[in-house]
Design a protein around this motif. Structure first.
Motif, PDB file in Angstrom:
ATOM      1  N   ASP A 107      88.405  20.422  58.790  1.00  0.00           N
ATOM      2  CA  ASP A 107      88.832  19.402  59.672  1.00  0.00           C
ATOM      3  C   ASP A 107      87.868  18.273  59.956  1.00  0.00           C
ATOM      4  O   ASP A 107      88.021  17.024  60.211  1.00  0.00           O
ATOM      5  CB  ASP A 107      89.610  19.685  60.922  1.00  0.00           C
ATOM      6  CG  ASP A 107      90.951  20.395  60.593  1.00  0.00           C
ATOM      7  OD1 ASP A 107      91.665  21.098  61.442  1.00  0.00           O
ATOM      8  OD2 ASP A 107      91.408  20.152  59.254  1.00  0.00           O
ATOM      9  N   SER A 108      86.574  18.727  60.333  1.00  0.00           N
ATOM     10  CA  SER A 108      85.538  18.036  60.799  1.00  0.00           C
ATOM     11  C   SER A 108      84.896  16.836  59.857  1.00  0.00           C
ATOM     12  O   SER A 108      84.218  16.048  60.238  1.00  0.00           O
ATOM     13  CB  SER A 108      84.340  18.877  61.308  1.00  0.00           C
ATOM     14  OG  SER A 108      83.939  19.720  59.996  1.00  0.00           O
ATOM     15  N   VAL A 109      85.361  17.241  58.650  1.00  0.00           N
ATOM     16  CA  VAL A 109      84.770  16.201  57.302  1.00  0.00           C
ATOM     17  C   VAL A 109      85.966  15.651  56.660  1.00  0.00           C
ATOM     18  O   VAL A 109      85.677  14.839  55.693  1.00  0.00           O
ATOM     19  CB  VAL A 109      83.731  16.928  56.398  1.00  0.00           C
ATOM     20  CG1 VAL A 109      82.670  17.784  57.070  1.00  0.00           C
ATOM     21  CG2 VAL A 109      84.658  17.944  55.476  1.00  0.00           C
ATOM     22  N   LYS A 110      86.984  15.941  56.867  1.00  0.00           N
ATOM     23  CA  LYS A 110      88.240  15.425  56.159  1.00  0.00           C
ATOM     24  C   LYS A 110      88.331  14.114  56.361  1.00  0.00           C
ATOM     25  O   LYS A 110      88.200  13.466  57.482  1.00  0.00           O
ATOM     26  CB  LYS A 110      89.338  16.131  56.652  1.00  0.00           C
ATOM     27  CG  LYS A 110      90.588  15.893  55.731  1.00  0.00           C
ATOM     28  CD  LYS A 110      91.719  16.781  56.246  1.00  0.00           C
ATOM     29  CE  LYS A 110      91.581  18.323  56.339  1.00  0.00           C
ATOM     30  NZ  LYS A 110      92.735  18.984  56.643  1.00  0.00           N
ATOM     31  N   GLY A 111      88.665  13.271  55.392  1.00  0.00           N
ATOM     32  CA  GLY A 111      88.383  11.766  55.122  1.00  0.00           C
ATOM     33  C   GLY A 111      87.336  11.020  55.200  1.00  0.00           C
ATOM     34  O   GLY A 111      87.086  10.012  55.091  1.00  0.00           O
ATOM     35  N   ARG A 112      86.017  11.988  55.283  1.00  0.00           N
ATOM     36  CA  ARG A 112      84.633  11.099  55.221  1.00  0.00           C
ATOM     37  C   ARG A 112      83.745  11.869  54.127  1.00  0.00           C
ATOM     38  O   ARG A 112      83.135  11.218  53.459  1.00  0.00           O
ATOM     39  CB  ARG A 112      84.050  11.604  56.587  1.00  0.00           C
ATOM     40  CG  ARG A 112      84.537  10.965  57.667  1.00  0.00           C
ATOM     41  CD  ARG A 112      83.607  11.216  58.824  1.00  0.00           C
ATOM     42  NE  ARG A 112      83.447  12.661  59.233  1.00  0.00           N
ATOM     43  CZ  ARG A 112      82.394  13.097  59.348  1.00  0.00           C
ATOM     44  NH1 ARG A 112      80.977  12.386  59.056  1.00  0.00           N
ATOM     45  NH2 ARG A 112      82.133  14.278  59.514  1.00  0.00           N
ATOM     46  N   PHE A 113      84.007  13.123  53.881  1.00  0.00           N
ATOM     47  CA  PHE A 113      83.324  13.765  52.578  1.00  0.00           C
ATOM     48  C   PHE A 113      84.390  13.875  51.337  1.00  0.00           C
ATOM     49  O   PHE A 113      85.671  14.009  51.654  1.00  0.00           O
ATOM     50  CB  PHE A 113      82.778  15.230  53.024  1.00  0.00           C
ATOM     51  CG  PHE A 113      81.936  15.211  54.223  1.00  0.00           C
ATOM     52  CD1 PHE A 113      81.360  14.162  54.625  1.00  0.00           C
ATOM     53  CD2 PHE A 113      80.912  16.494  54.298  1.00  0.00           C
ATOM     54  CE1 PHE A 113      80.340  14.216  55.488  1.00  0.00           C
ATOM     55  CE2 PHE A 113      80.115  16.321  55.387  1.00  0.00           C
ATOM     56  CZ  PHE A 113      79.764  15.358  55.975  1.00  0.00           C
ATOM     57  N   GLN A 130      79.882  13.791  48.180  1.00  0.00           N
ATOM     58  CA  GLN A 130      79.794  12.481  48.617  1.00  0.00           C
ATOM     59  C   GLN A 130      80.140  12.602  50.416  1.00  0.00           C
ATOM     60  O   GLN A 130      81.260  12.863  50.478  1.00  0.00           O
ATOM     61  CB  GLN A 130      80.709  11.698  47.826  1.00  0.00           C
ATOM     62  CG  GLN A 130      80.476  10.328  48.518  1.00  0.00           C
ATOM     63  CD  GLN A 130      79.203   9.399  48.118  1.00  0.00           C
ATOM     64  OE1 GLN A 130      78.616   9.536  47.106  1.00  0.00           O
ATOM     65  NE2 GLN A 130      78.726   8.717  49.190  1.00  0.00           N
ATOM     66  N   MET A 131      79.027  12.213  51.112  1.00  0.00           N
ATOM     67  CA  MET A 131      79.427  12.441  52.470  1.00  0.00           C
ATOM     68  C   MET A 131      79.167  10.674  52.927  1.00  0.00           C
ATOM     69  O   MET A 131      78.029   9.983  52.817  1.00  0.00           O
ATOM     70  CB  MET A 131      78.090  13.055  53.203  1.00  0.00           C
ATOM     71  CG  MET A 131      77.999  14.315  52.475  1.00  0.00           C
ATOM     72  SD  MET A 131      76.931  15.503  53.649  1.00  0.00           S
ATOM     73  CE  MET A 131      75.555  14.635  53.218  1.00  0.00           C
ATOM     74  N   ASN A 132      80.271  10.366  53.559  1.00  0.00           N
ATOM     75  CA  ASN A 132      80.325   8.797  54.033  1.00  0.00           C
ATOM     76  C   ASN A 132      80.724   8.671  55.558  1.00  0.00           C
ATOM     77  O   ASN A 132      80.877   9.936  56.109  1.00  0.00           O
ATOM     78  CB  ASN A 132      81.496   8.159  53.446  1.00  0.00           C
ATOM     79  CG  ASN A 132      81.304   8.119  51.968  1.00  0.00           C
ATOM     80  OD1 ASN A 132      80.171   7.594  51.328  1.00  0.00           O
ATOM     81  ND2 ASN A 132      82.485   8.015  51.148  1.00  0.00           N
ATOM     82  N   ASN A 133      80.253   7.789  56.396  1.00  0.00           N
ATOM     83  CA  ASN A 133      80.450   7.772  58.003  1.00  0.00           C
ATOM     84  C   ASN A 133      79.859   8.873  58.354  1.00  0.00           C
ATOM     85  O   ASN A 133      80.519   9.429  59.330  1.00  0.00           O
ATOM     86  CB  ASN A 133      81.890   7.417  58.246  1.00  0.00           C
ATOM     87  CG  ASN A 133      82.233   7.016  59.477  1.00  0.00           C
ATOM     88  OD1 ASN A 133      81.201   6.552  60.269  1.00  0.00           O
ATOM     89  ND2 ASN A 133      83.274   7.510  59.897  1.00  0.00           N
ATOM     90  N   LEU A 134      78.494   8.938  57.989  1.00  0.00           N
ATOM     91  CA  LEU A 134      78.010  10.169  58.737  1.00  0.00           C
ATOM     92  C   LEU A 134      77.558  10.141  60.051  1.00  0.00           C
ATOM     93  O   LEU A 134      77.503   9.062  60.747  1.00  0.00           O
ATOM     94  CB  LEU A 134      76.401  10.743  57.902  1.00  0.00           C
ATOM     95  CG  LEU A 134      76.877  10.996  56.477  1.00  0.00           C
ATOM     96  CD1 LEU A 134      75.493  10.978  55.754  1.00  0.00           C
ATOM     97  CD2 LEU A 134      76.796  12.597  56.854  1.00  0.00           C
TER      98      LEU A 134
END
Length: 124
Positions: free
Chosen positions: A62-68, A82-86
């Motif tokens: 849940d902590s990375v959903k929508g960003r990774f 791929q990691m976005n909006n870090l």
């Protein structure tokens, strides 16, 4: 036997992006699920994402959903994250791991090969 080598970590400002890669050696790569885990200082290693053996199914914490986003290229024996909006709370050592099965899971015990890790530091 599977050997895993991560790359792509580094220092990035909050809101930035990084792409991690994990190169695998060994004939079994394309027949098993792969996962990414992370470990922050003083904390347990935690699940981030996993992808099944064909790349058809993915699952995220849940902590990375929508960003990774996790992906794989079986022709290149490589899995990506791929990691976005870090965010600063994403700071950790990131590990890729090969699962015992084709589907994988969020549990560390379901993975039997691990890379050495790559450091990701997000500054505020």
């Amino acid at each position: 036997q599977v050997q895993l080598v991560e790359s792509g970590g580094g220092l990035v400002q909050a809101g930035g992006s990084l792409r991690l890669s994990c190169a695998a050696s060994g004939r079994t790569f394309s027949s098993v699920a792969m996962g990414w885990f992370r470990q922050a200082p003083g904390k347990e290693r935690e699940f981030a994402a996993r992808i099944d053996w064909r790349g058809a199914s993915t699952y995220y914490a849940d902590s990375v959903k929508g960003r990774f986003m996790i992906s794989r290229d079986n022709a290149k024996n490589t899995v990506y994250l791929q990691m976005n909006n870090l965010k600063p709370e994403d700071t950790a050592v990131y590990y890729c791991a090969a699962a015992r099965t084709t589907s994988g899971s969020r549990y560390r015990d379901d993975y039997n090969y691990w890379g050495q890790g790559t450091q990701v530091t997000v500054s505020s």
